[in-house]
Design a protein around this motif. Structure first.
Motif, PDB file in Angstrom:
ATOM      1  N   VAL A 102       0.789  -0.941  -0.231  1.00 31.42           N
ATOM      2  CA  VAL A 102       0.041  -0.122  -0.218  1.00 31.42           C
ATOM      3  C   VAL A 102       1.236   1.502   0.173  1.00 31.42           C
ATOM      4  O   VAL A 102       1.639   1.495   0.882  1.00 31.42           O
ATOM      5  CB  VAL A 102      -0.841   0.307   1.291  1.00 31.42           C
ATOM      6  CG1 VAL A 102      -1.668   1.335   1.849  1.00 31.42           C
ATOM      7  CG2 VAL A 102      -1.959  -0.855   1.467  1.00 31.42           C
ATOM      8  N   ILE A 103       0.514   2.389  -0.732  1.00 33.81           N
ATOM      9  CA  ILE A 103       1.628   3.952  -0.987  1.00 33.81           C
ATOM     10  C   ILE A 103       0.813   5.115  -0.865  1.00 33.81           C
ATOM     11  O   ILE A 103      -0.227   4.750  -1.132  1.00 33.81           O
ATOM     12  CB  ILE A 103       1.924   3.442  -2.380  1.00 33.81           C
ATOM     13  CG1 ILE A 103       2.690   2.548  -2.554  1.00 33.81           C
ATOM     14  CG2 ILE A 103       2.999   4.499  -2.271  1.00 33.81           C
ATOM     15  CD1 ILE A 103       3.754   2.787  -4.202  1.00 33.81           C
ATOM     16  N   ASP A 104       0.729   5.215   0.294  1.00 28.50           N
ATOM     17  CA  ASP A 104       0.433   6.696   0.338  1.00 28.50           C
ATOM     18  C   ASP A 104       0.806   8.207   0.442  1.00 28.50           C
ATOM     19  O   ASP A 104       2.357   7.424   0.451  1.00 28.50           O
ATOM     20  CB  ASP A 104      -0.409   6.557   1.677  1.00 28.50           C
ATOM     21  CG  ASP A 104      -1.699   7.520   1.531  1.00 28.50           C
ATOM     22  OD1 ASP A 104      -1.881   8.588   1.304  1.00 28.50           O
ATOM     23  OD2 ASP A 104      -2.875   7.309   2.582  1.00 28.50           O
ATOM     24  N   TRP A 105       0.986   9.129   1.024  1.00 29.24           N
ATOM     25  CA  TRP A 105       1.530  10.351   1.231  1.00 29.24           C
ATOM     26  C   TRP A 105       1.259  11.206   2.676  1.00 29.24           C
ATOM     27  O   TRP A 105      -0.084  10.685   2.738  1.00 29.24           O
ATOM     28  CB  TRP A 105       1.387  10.901   0.588  1.00 29.24           C
ATOM     29  CG  TRP A 105       2.754  11.511  -0.970  1.00 29.24           C
ATOM     30  CD1 TRP A 105       3.829  12.177  -0.655  1.00 29.24           C
ATOM     31  CD2 TRP A 105       2.875   9.965  -1.684  1.00 29.24           C
ATOM     32  NE1 TRP A 105       4.632  12.125  -1.813  1.00 29.24           N
ATOM     33  CE2 TRP A 105       3.884  11.008  -2.466  1.00 29.24           C
ATOM     34  CE3 TRP A 105       2.210   9.187  -2.644  1.00 29.24           C
ATOM     35  CZ2 TRP A 105       4.885   9.953  -3.670  1.00 29.24           C
ATOM     36  CZ3 TRP A 105       2.867   8.828  -3.730  1.00 29.24           C
ATOM     37  CH2 TRP A 105       3.894   9.190  -3.809  1.00 29.24           C
ATOM     38  N   SER A 106       2.282  11.852   3.183  1.00 34.04           N
ATOM     39  CA  SER A 106       2.155  12.183   4.768  1.00 34.04           C
ATOM     40  C   SER A 106       2.264  13.493   4.382  1.00 34.04           C
ATOM     41  O   SER A 106       3.873  13.718   4.503  1.00 34.04           O
ATOM     42  CB  SER A 106       1.765  11.804   5.849  1.00 34.04           C
ATOM     43  OG  SER A 106       1.131  11.992   6.823  1.00 34.04           O
ATOM     44  N   PRO A 107       1.792  14.203   4.283  1.00 34.04           N
ATOM     45  CA  PRO A 107       0.137  14.821   4.137  1.00 34.04           C
ATOM     46  C   PRO A 107       0.700  14.850   2.664  1.00 34.04           C
ATOM     47  O   PRO A 107       1.692  14.281   1.784  1.00 34.04           O
ATOM     48  CB  PRO A 107       0.088  16.622   4.771  1.00 34.04           C
ATOM     49  CG  PRO A 107       1.499  17.065   4.568  1.00 34.04           C
ATOM     50  CD  PRO A 107       2.318  15.954   4.740  1.00 34.04           C
ATOM     51  N   PRO A 108      -0.715  14.856   2.083  1.00 36.00           N
ATOM     52  CA  PRO A 108      -0.820  14.632   0.522  1.00 36.00           C
ATOM     53  C   PRO A 108      -0.646  15.575   0.022  1.00 36.00           C
ATOM     54  O   PRO A 108      -0.784  16.610   0.321  1.00 36.00           O
ATOM     55  CB  PRO A 108      -1.998  14.416   0.035  1.00 36.00           C
ATOM     56  CG  PRO A 108      -2.976  14.259   1.348  1.00 36.00           C
ATOM     57  CD  PRO A 108      -2.275  13.906   2.057  1.00 36.00           C
ATOM     58  N   LEU A 109      -0.202  15.432  -1.556  1.00 35.34           N
ATOM     59  CA  LEU A 109       0.250  17.175  -2.394  1.00 35.34           C
ATOM     60  C   LEU A 109      -0.812  17.162  -2.664  1.00 35.34           C
ATOM     61  O   LEU A 109      -0.687  17.810  -4.241  1.00 35.34           O
ATOM     62  CB  LEU A 109       2.206  16.558  -2.952  1.00 35.34           C
ATOM     63  CG  LEU A 109       2.894  16.394  -2.502  1.00 35.34           C
ATOM     64  CD1 LEU A 109       4.103  15.919  -3.083  1.00 35.34           C
ATOM     65  CD2 LEU A 109       2.688  17.678  -0.437  1.00 35.34           C
ATOM     66  N   LEU A 110      -2.339  17.217  -2.515  1.00 35.03           N
ATOM     67  CA  LEU A 110      -3.574  17.978  -2.941  1.00 35.03           C
ATOM     68  C   LEU A 110      -4.191  17.426  -1.777  1.00 35.03           C
ATOM     69  O   LEU A 110      -4.358  16.645  -1.340  1.00 35.03           O
ATOM     70  CB  LEU A 110      -3.954  17.020  -4.137  1.00 35.03           C
ATOM     71  CG  LEU A 110      -5.054  16.550  -4.700  1.00 35.03           C
ATOM     72  CD1 LEU A 110      -4.788  17.998  -5.090  1.00 35.03           C
ATOM     73  CD2 LEU A 110      -5.836  15.194  -5.481  1.00 35.03           C
ATOM     74  N   TYR A 111      -4.688  18.985  -1.465  1.00 33.27           N
ATOM     75  CA  TYR A 111      -5.308  19.587  -0.407  1.00 33.27           C
ATOM     76  C   TYR A 111      -6.779  19.382  -0.686  1.00 33.27           C
ATOM     77  O   TYR A 111      -7.105  19.703  -1.605  1.00 33.27           O
ATOM     78  CB  TYR A 111      -5.082  20.563   0.390  1.00 33.27           C
ATOM     79  CG  TYR A 111      -4.332  20.706   0.624  1.00 33.27           C
ATOM     80  CD1 TYR A 111      -2.517  19.260   1.243  1.00 33.27           C
ATOM     81  CD2 TYR A 111      -3.564  21.864   2.053  1.00 33.27           C
ATOM     82  CE1 TYR A 111      -2.094  19.822   2.008  1.00 33.27           C
ATOM     83  CE2 TYR A 111      -2.316  21.774   2.581  1.00 33.27           C
ATOM     84  CZ  TYR A 111      -1.343  20.609   2.494  1.00 33.27           C
ATOM     85  OH  TYR A 111      -0.122  20.268   3.397  1.00 33.27           O
ATOM     86  N   GLU A 112      -7.786  19.476   0.838  1.00 32.57           N
ATOM     87  CA  GLU A 112      -8.958  19.419   0.500  1.00 32.57           C
ATOM     88  C   GLU A 112      -9.667  19.479   1.164  1.00 32.57           C
ATOM     89  O   GLU A 112      -9.577  19.815   2.339  1.00 32.57           O
ATOM     90  CB  GLU A 112      -9.721  18.067   0.771  1.00 32.57           C
ATOM     91  CG  GLU A 112      -9.503  17.523   1.708  1.00 32.57           C
ATOM     92  CD  GLU A 112     -10.295  15.539   1.439  1.00 32.57           C
ATOM     93  OE1 GLU A 112     -10.950  14.927   2.217  1.00 32.57           O
ATOM     94  OE2 GLU A 112      -9.344  14.944   0.367  1.00 32.57           O
ATOM     95  N   GLY A 113     -10.902  20.649   1.150  1.00 33.04           N
ATOM     96  CA  GLY A 113     -11.770  21.116   2.372  1.00 33.04           C
ATOM     97  C   GLY A 113     -12.792  20.949   2.348  1.00 33.04           C
ATOM     98  O   GLY A 113     -13.188  21.322   1.004  1.00 33.04           O
ATOM     99  N   GLU A 114     -14.041  21.071   2.912  1.00 33.54           N
ATOM    100  CA  GLU A 114     -15.071  21.479   3.207  1.00 33.54           C
ATOM    101  C   GLU A 114     -15.670  22.124   2.755  1.00 33.54           C
ATOM    102  O   GLU A 114     -15.625  23.706   3.679  1.00 33.54           O
ATOM    103  CB  GLU A 114     -15.234  20.861   4.638  1.00 33.54           C
ATOM    104  CG  GLU A 114     -17.516  20.545   3.949  1.00 33.54           C
ATOM    105  CD  GLU A 114     -18.159  20.365   5.884  1.00 33.54           C
ATOM    106  OE1 GLU A 114     -19.069  20.179   6.022  1.00 33.54           O
ATOM    107  OE2 GLU A 114     -16.231  19.955   6.682  1.00 33.54           O
ATOM    108  N   VAL A 115     -16.537  22.245   1.996  1.00 35.47           N
ATOM    109  CA  VAL A 115     -17.439  24.006   1.342  1.00 35.47           C
ATOM    110  C   VAL A 115     -18.439  24.406   2.883  1.00 35.47           C
ATOM    111  O   VAL A 115     -19.119  23.792   3.315  1.00 35.47           O
ATOM    112  CB  VAL A 115     -18.638  24.030   0.708  1.00 35.47           C
ATOM    113  CG1 VAL A 115     -18.569  25.055  -0.099  1.00 35.47           C
ATOM    114  CG2 VAL A 115     -16.806  23.591  -0.778  1.00 35.47           C
TER     115      VAL A 115
END
Length: 607
Positions: free
Chosen positions: A128-141
């Motif tokens: 399993v491969i992941d990033w921390s933190p991901p280089l793609l952010y998300e935000g709740e509207v």
């Protein structure tokens, strides 16, 4: 007097199982495992008969500082002369396996986890491969209107607001956001009716510890504000690093691999032979509460040959396609003489890597129509900077070339099998295929937001070759494609070619059989410049699951086609007959069997 001969016995390591733990690679901490893992990998590579490197289950972390720096040009990614950093460098590997046994590899910063280069018979499995933190952010509207929107950014995504710019901060990276993409709050993927916002002009204001307001600048307004409660992905339009980069390798197998994130694509393979992906999945991390997986395609193959096999995988919520297989059109700049041409890699993200070598056979095609003009074998290649190539041929191919014509390498074209995969929720199309090999697309579920399958080819924008000659699309399920504006129909056969009177046909021999379509939009099929097209035994059910965008006015549209057949199809869910529009010549060369509720209407060809 006798000389004393001292003989040293040096142990020879043969094919064996090597434990990563013996080199100090141990899970359970956030310490950098890169140096120890590279030492274990060197031991594996030194074994003359190959072997297997085994990891104990658990979580391992890898950072850029000790990853191997190498200058490599990765197609369809951002390229420069700055070194990339690779964690597992399998350059020159022979008959080796890396077995993660379920281990989770967590990357930090701008690194590429796997480089498989000039290697043969390499297997990577159960990782399993992941990033921390991901280089793609998300935000709740939290709020939105035509002037802008406000989001709440998760606590594990470090950021700053600098002079009105939202800046991603991750392991030394500072990446200003320049676009965004809206996904549904329920995790089903890109929000229906939404689209791209590249070049977004905004002013960011931090309104709380984790909240940011984005206001449109320059007198603009949002055409479609995001819905409150949905997720906005804050993108820096970065095509940095794929999780797997394969180049000039043969017989590579990736099995039981899960990629949760990559700042580029999940896998990029260029000039490889025989690549197999079984149970290879690109999906967001549910444990981390993420909604998106990779920043671009899940898998991408450029200038490969042999067989590309992808079976039993899942591809969900990427920000581009699940699979793209194509070659590269070189653009002709100047004719030097009858046997030499100066050409270039026309798209900036396709510069630097090897597209053609001596011994390869190339085809010259005319600009605009992309119809064949000549073929020859390359005898010499001289690089002229990162994008220029001076090519010599064994015959007078160059005498027929004009500036802006294109060259395609027909020695490197792959067969493709895409079988029993599930594609859902991602931005854009499900899969793209442009290869002259045999293509089989069967028993998949396509639930992407644009066209499910696109068969294209162009020498104007991405310069992705080439024509298909044998495609079978059979037994698939298509669930509400075209709920976002990426394409025209569920299946788009739409090369970017001109079709003047007397022009030949770009694509050939495409069969679409025994599929099931559930559609929210009108378009089932767009076919342009196809000779030999069958659409038979399919079931089409129109529903109102999402608002119709009306990207195509009729169910079927044929432009410059010959020998098309539509037989034994069943259509339900809408009153009246489905309409097939075609230019007069295409209509005359199309057979529509009775009893299908399909009406043929001859019209002038669409532009």
């Amino acid at each position: 007097m006798f000389a004393t001969v001292l003989t040293l016995t040096v142990p020879v390591v043969r094919a064996a199982e090597i434990a990563a733990a013996d080199f100090g690679v141990r899970p359970g901490t956030k310490e950098d495992c890169t140096q120890a893992a590279r030492a274990a990998l060197r031991a594996l590579m030194a074994a003359p008969d190959g072997g297997t490197l085994v990891f104990a289950p658990g979580e391992y972390h890898f950072y850029p500082e000790h990853a191997r720096p190498l200058v490599r040009y990765v197609s369809n990614h951002d390229n420069s002369r700055a070194p990339r950093r690779f964690v597992f460098d399998l350059s020159g590997a022979k008959a080796v396996t890396i077995d993660g046994r379920g281990a989770r590899f967590v990357m930090h910063g701008n690194v590429t986890p796997f480089l498989i280069e000039e290697s043969e018979t390499v297997r990577v499995r159960d990782i399993v491969i992941d990033w921390s933190p991901p280089l793609l952010y998300e935000g709740e509207v939290l709020a939105a209107d035509a002037r802008g929107f406000e989001v709440r950014v998760p606590a594990d995504e470090p950021f700053e607001v600098d002079a009105g710019a939202f800046v991603i901060r991750a392991d030394g990276e500072r990446l200003p956001m320049d676009s965004w993409c809206e996904f549904a709050a329920d995790g089903s993927g890109q929000a229906a009716g939404s689209g791209d916002t590249y070049g977004f002009r905004y002013h960011a204001t931090q309104t709380g510890a984790r909240t940011v307001r984005f206001d449109v600048t320059g007198g603009g307004a949002l055409r479609r504000p995001p819905a409150v409660g949905n997720i906005v992905f804050l993108r820096c339009n970065l095509r940095a690093a794929p999780a797997f980069f394969l180049e000039k390798s043969k017989n590579v197998s990736l099995e039981a691999i899960t990629v949760h994130h990559a700042p580029g694509m999940g896998l990029l393979a260029q000039r490889c032979e025989d690549v197999t992906l079984r149970r290879f999945s690109v999906v967001p991390s549910e444990k981390a509460g993420r909604q998106v997986s990779t920043n671009y395609d899940a898998t991408h193959f450029v200038g490969c040959r042999g067989r590309v096999l992808i079976e039993d995988g899942e591809f969900r919520n990427m920000l581009d396609d699940a699979m793209n297989v194509h070659g590269v059109y070189l653009q002709v700049l100047r004719r030097m003489d009858d046997r030499r041409l100066l050409a270039r890699m026309a798209h900036f993200q396709a510069q630097g890597f090897t597209v053609v070598e001596p011994g390869d056979r190339v085809r010259l095609v005319s600009q605009g129509t992309l119809m064949p003009a000549a073929e020859a074998v390359v005898t010499r290649v001289e690089r002229r900077g990162p994008d220029g190539l001076l090519l010599a041929f064994d015959g007078p191919l160059a005498e027929k070339a004009e500036p802006l014509d294109a060259l395609e390498n027909i020695s490197w074209t792959a067969d493709v099998v895409f079988r029993r995969n599930r594609v859902s929720g991602n931005r854009a199309r499900s899969i793209l295929v442009s290869t002259q090999g045999r293509v089989v697309i069967e028993d998949n579920v396509f639930n992407a937001t644009g066209s499910a399958i696109r068969v294209s080819g162009d020498a104007r924008s991405w310069f992705e070759s080439g024509p298909v000659a044998d495609v079978l699309i059979k037994g698939n399920t298509f669930l509400n494609p075209m709920r976002c504006a990426y394409g025209q129909a569920a299946i788009d056969l739409d090369p970017e070619v001109e079709t003047p009177p007397g022009a030949g046909f770009y694509h050939r021999n495409i069969r679409i059989l025994e599929n099931r379509f559930r559609l929210c939009d009108t378009g089932v099929l767009l076919a342009r410049s196809v000779h030999g097209l069958e659409f038979s035994d399919n079931v089409i059910d129109y529903a109102d699951d999402f608002p119709a965008l009306n990207r195509q006015a009729t169910a079927f549209e044929l432009v410059h086609c010959r020998d098309a057949r539509l037989e034994r199809n069943r259509i339900s869910g809408r009153a009246g007959a489905a309409v097939l529009t075609a230019d007069p010549a295409s209509a005359a060369a199309t057979h529509v069997a009775p009893g299908q509720a399909i009406v043929v209407r001859a019209e002038p060809a669409s532009p």
